[in-house]
Design a protein around this motif. Structure first.
Motif, PDB file in Angstrom:
ATOM      1  N   GLU A 293       0.833  -1.202   0.000  1.00 58.20           N
ATOM      2  CA  GLU A 293       0.000   0.000   0.000  1.00 58.20           C
ATOM      3  C   GLU A 293       0.871   1.257   0.000  1.00 58.20           C
ATOM      4  N   LEU A 294       1.890   1.291   0.863  1.00 60.93           N
ATOM      5  CA  LEU A 294       2.756   2.472   0.943  1.00 60.93           C
ATOM      6  C   LEU A 294       3.467   2.696  -0.392  1.00 60.93           C
ATOM      7  N   LYS A 295       3.944   1.597  -0.987  1.00 64.28           N
ATOM      8  CA  LYS A 295       4.640   1.708  -2.278  1.00 64.28           C
ATOM      9  C   LYS A 295       3.727   2.335  -3.335  1.00 64.28           C
ATOM     10  N   ALA A 296       2.481   1.894  -3.360  1.00 67.04           N
ATOM     11  CA  ALA A 296       1.539   2.417  -4.359  1.00 67.04           C
ATOM     12  C   ALA A 296       1.291   3.911  -4.142  1.00 67.04           C
ATOM     13  N   ILE A 297       1.170   4.333  -2.883  1.00 70.37           N
ATOM     14  CA  ILE A 297       0.933   5.761  -2.607  1.00 70.37           C
ATOM     15  C   ILE A 297       2.129   6.588  -3.078  1.00 70.37           C
ATOM     16  N   ILE A 298       3.338   6.110  -2.753  1.00 67.71           N
ATOM     17  CA  ILE A 298       4.538   6.870  -3.135  1.00 67.71           C
ATOM     18  C   ILE A 298       4.646   6.951  -4.660  1.00 67.71           C
ATOM     19  N   GLU A 299       4.318   5.845  -5.329  1.00 64.54           N
ATOM     20  CA  GLU A 299       4.456   5.841  -6.790  1.00 64.54           C
ATOM     21  C   GLU A 299       3.457   6.783  -7.466  1.00 64.54           C
ATOM     22  N   ARG A 300       2.331   7.033  -6.806  1.00 66.38           N
ATOM     23  CA  ARG A 300       1.367   7.988  -7.384  1.00 66.38           C
ATOM     24  C   ARG A 300       1.924   9.410  -7.370  1.00 66.38           C
ATOM     25  N   ASN A 301       2.889   9.675  -6.448  1.00 65.30           N
ATOM     26  CA  ASN A 301       3.541  10.987  -6.439  1.00 65.30           C
ATOM     27  C   ASN A 301       4.754  10.887  -7.370  1.00 65.30           C
ATOM     28  N   HIS A 302       4.783  11.721  -8.386  1.00 66.62           N
ATOM     29  CA  HIS A 302       5.817  11.553  -9.411  1.00 66.62           C
ATOM     30  C   HIS A 302       7.078  12.366  -9.137  1.00 66.62           C
ATOM     31  N   SER A 303       7.180  12.972  -7.936  1.00 66.76           N
ATOM     32  CA  SER A 303       8.357  13.813  -7.653  1.00 66.76           C
ATOM     33  C   SER A 303       9.531  13.015  -7.113  1.00 66.76           C
ATOM     34  N   PHE A 304       9.268  11.784  -6.665  1.00 63.21           N
ATOM     35  CA  PHE A 304      10.327  11.006  -6.029  1.00 63.21           C
ATOM     36  C   PHE A 304      10.565   9.683  -6.751  1.00 63.21           C
ATOM     37  N   SER A 305      11.812   9.256  -6.769  1.00 61.30           N
ATOM     38  CA  SER A 305      12.108   7.881  -7.174  1.00 61.30           C
ATOM     39  C   SER A 305      12.387   7.060  -5.908  1.00 61.30           C
ATOM     40  N   ILE A 306      11.914   5.815  -5.901  1.00 61.19           N
ATOM     41  CA  ILE A 306      12.181   4.933  -4.768  1.00 61.19           C
ATOM     42  C   ILE A 306      13.548   4.288  -4.992  1.00 61.19           C
ATOM     43  N   GLU A 307      14.540   4.689  -4.191  1.00 59.63           N
ATOM     44  CA  GLU A 307      15.896   4.175  -4.363  1.00 59.63           C
ATOM     45  C   GLU A 307      16.096   2.875  -3.596  1.00 59.63           C
TER      46      GLU A 307
END
Lengths: 384, 384
Positions: A293-307
């Motif tokens: 769930e957290l991953k999906a929320i972060i991916e909806r925000n396009h300002s950050f890449s998940i490193e």
């Protein structure tokens, strides 16, 4: 009288201060109506956050590795006369924030030494307006290698200037919602959560109200931080979570414990110590996500890449080995919130009952049954 | 108990907190062992600083004019994506700081509007570690046009990163010394100030010890600010002072009033209410300069140019019209310091005696006899 005014509980207890900020359009929730217990006394957060300290220790090698490999020194070197700015969102009275900041500044120094840059560190300690910043400031390490500043306000909104932060950090804070979802305290709503104080074991609608609210809050947090971080800036998040929303009968998680506090409140209502209506109108503004769930929320925000995204397996769970230690820990975290709704009078009885219920349950006293997790996420601000 | 610990006077009274910062080499004085009365009660600084508010009002047109003419927008425009940073040194609980910051930000906005720049303001509120930052943060204007941060620590040393501040401000704070000059509390020294609590009417050696200490403190302040200010950055200082070191018999100044508090303490020692030794070892860490002296100290520091220096003729003196109002004002300012040395018990009697002495003196009750001044200085950081 000066002494009397200082001893006025409305002034001394962070969660008791009556806010009169004059702005009626401002959401009550945004003023930050809860905070960890202040001071350094027996029930203070400072004395009862060894669990959270365990989280910092577990995250140390990850933070060090990520700074060593992902910190964009080319970009920094172009502006090496400016300070390196770090912000901790949800620092409480600093007990666990100071070691985290030390880990971060030392890792940045190691990385920058190769470029012969010695940055001037500026560290921003953020928490709710209700937080005990006086204790935070008195507790600052005297030998610190950074300039310190306190930043009061809710981290779901903007707190710092545009593009001013090089490294953002938040540990054991993003499980707090900006407020209780309105629907769960509304008796006309299908999500009305009567007879319970949290979503564990509650109706589907209650859980959905919490879940939607959480997604909105994290989106607001990420939007604000995206504006505050410099291009290429890093953000390390340590997010309290659960491995799955369904608990098997042999495990429990932090939400289970909140449900247990709820059952003590219901017992006290049945005995007439407090009203059922009081219990029905109280809900914990907390949510424990799952990694997907957290991953999906972060991916909806396009300002950050998940490193990097990794699960820390409840690194602090061995720190609380008795029912009374667990109860005091939860008291340091939740008491401000509970006093705000129920008053101070019932606190001793509530936590006595809670300690008894915990002690009576072999499930709770074996740390191996505790399945709460911490999600470590390292984000990088994309170039604009 | 959480409630008990919060009500512990050692935690509630900023000047009572026992500091244990671990660093034995750190000067005790640098930890900031005095602060204005916190909170918002009857004897709080927040409720008793109308005098200082008068100073802000009198300085408004000067600050506005200097920002309009002296602010180097060319330099700002080269870095217009970075925030405009302002710091207030000695802000107390903010009551008089907030209007000053509003004056500054609005003047900067007016100046920058012509360049179509809209800066993101970041404001740093500084005071001693003992200051009541919780009250400061609760009092922040909710509709402010800036991001706010608190900065704890003594302004005689470094508090902020190199070259990070565009506009510095300090009002009614530079009359406070970093500590009492050691010699005046040392019975073996020729500057030993026995039977008095300040330099008014004391031996030449006492005055010289204060005067030298003041010069060193202002030099340290200017050195730290020179490092923190950007090239071309402005600094507005409002410095409590006296027109001359010799008072004619028909006038009085703030030092005269401190001398009067001293005479009340001596009376109480004579009556056996407190020991003579207690009085002999107490001295106010305050100094009121004269314009020529301040100018000479500033000129010895070669980092700043004096853009404007002007005497404000005691703008706040009409605000305190009764003996009891004057006494409460001095209590809000000095009580923390006095309690630290004498304990809380004698405070009511001390200020009762002081009110009586004031009321018995026609000299004190006519504001026209008050000859204290405020020196306004506008400095510009020279280009390196």
């Amino acid at each position: 009288m000066m002494v009397k005014s200082s001893l006025d509980p409305k002034r001394s207890l962070p969660h008791h201060v009556e806010l009169n900020l004059g702005d009626k359009t401002m959401e009550r929730s945004l003023l930050g109506l809860y905070a960890m217990n202040g001071g350094k006394g027996a029930n203070s957060y400072a004395q009862n956050s060894s669990y959270q300290r365990g989280v910092v220790d577990a995250a140390k090698p990850l933070i060090e590795a990520e700074i060593a490999t992902k910190l964009d020194t080319k970009q920094l070197s172009s502006t090496h006369t400016t300070p390196f700015r770090i912000a901790d969102f949800g620092c409480s009275t600093g007990h666990n924030s100071f070691p985290a900041i030390q880990i971060i500044t030392e890792a940045v120094e190691r990385k920058l030494q190769t470029q012969a840059q010695i940055p001037d560190f500026h560290v921003f300690f953020n928490d709710q307006v209700m937080n005990d910043f006086n204790t935070l400031f008195h507790s600052l390490p005297p030998q610190r290698n950074y300039h310190a500043a306190g930043v009061p306000g809710p981290f779901h909104g903007r707190l710092l200037p545009n593009a001013s932060i090089d490294f953002a950090y938040s540990s054991c804070a993003l499980n707090w919602l900006s407020e209780v979802p309105k629907a769960v305290a509304d008796y006309r709503s299908p999500a009305w959560n009567n007879g319970k104080v949290h979503y564990t074991g509650a109706r589907k609608e209650v859980f959905e109200a919490y879940s939607n609210h959480y997604a909105n809050d994290i989106e607001s947090f990420l939007k604000a931080r995206a504006e505050e971080l410099v291009n290429g800036g890093l953000m390390a998040l340590l997010v309290p979570a659960v491995p799955t929303f369904e608990n098997p009968g042999t495990s429990y998680t932090t939400p289970t414990e909140m449900d247990l506090i709820g059952s003590c409140l219901v017992d006290m209502a049945k005995k007439g110590i407090l009203s059922e209506e009081k219990v029905d109108t109280f809900n914990f503004p907390l949510y424990f996500t799952i990694p997907q769930e957290l991953k999906a929320i972060i991916e909806r925000n396009h300002s950050f890449s998940i490193e990097r995204m990794e699960i820390l397996n409840n690194p602090g769970k061995r720190t609380l080995t008795s029912a009374s230690a667990r109860a005091t820990y939860l008291r340091a975290v939740f008491e401000g919130l509970l006093i705000n709704h129920f008053g101070t009078e019932i606190m001793d009885e509530l936590f006595d009952r809670y300690t008894e219920k915990l002690a009576a349950s072999p499930l709770f006293l074996d740390p191996d049954n505790e399945k709460s997790i911490i999600i470590f996420v390292l984000l990088k601000r994309k170039e604009v």
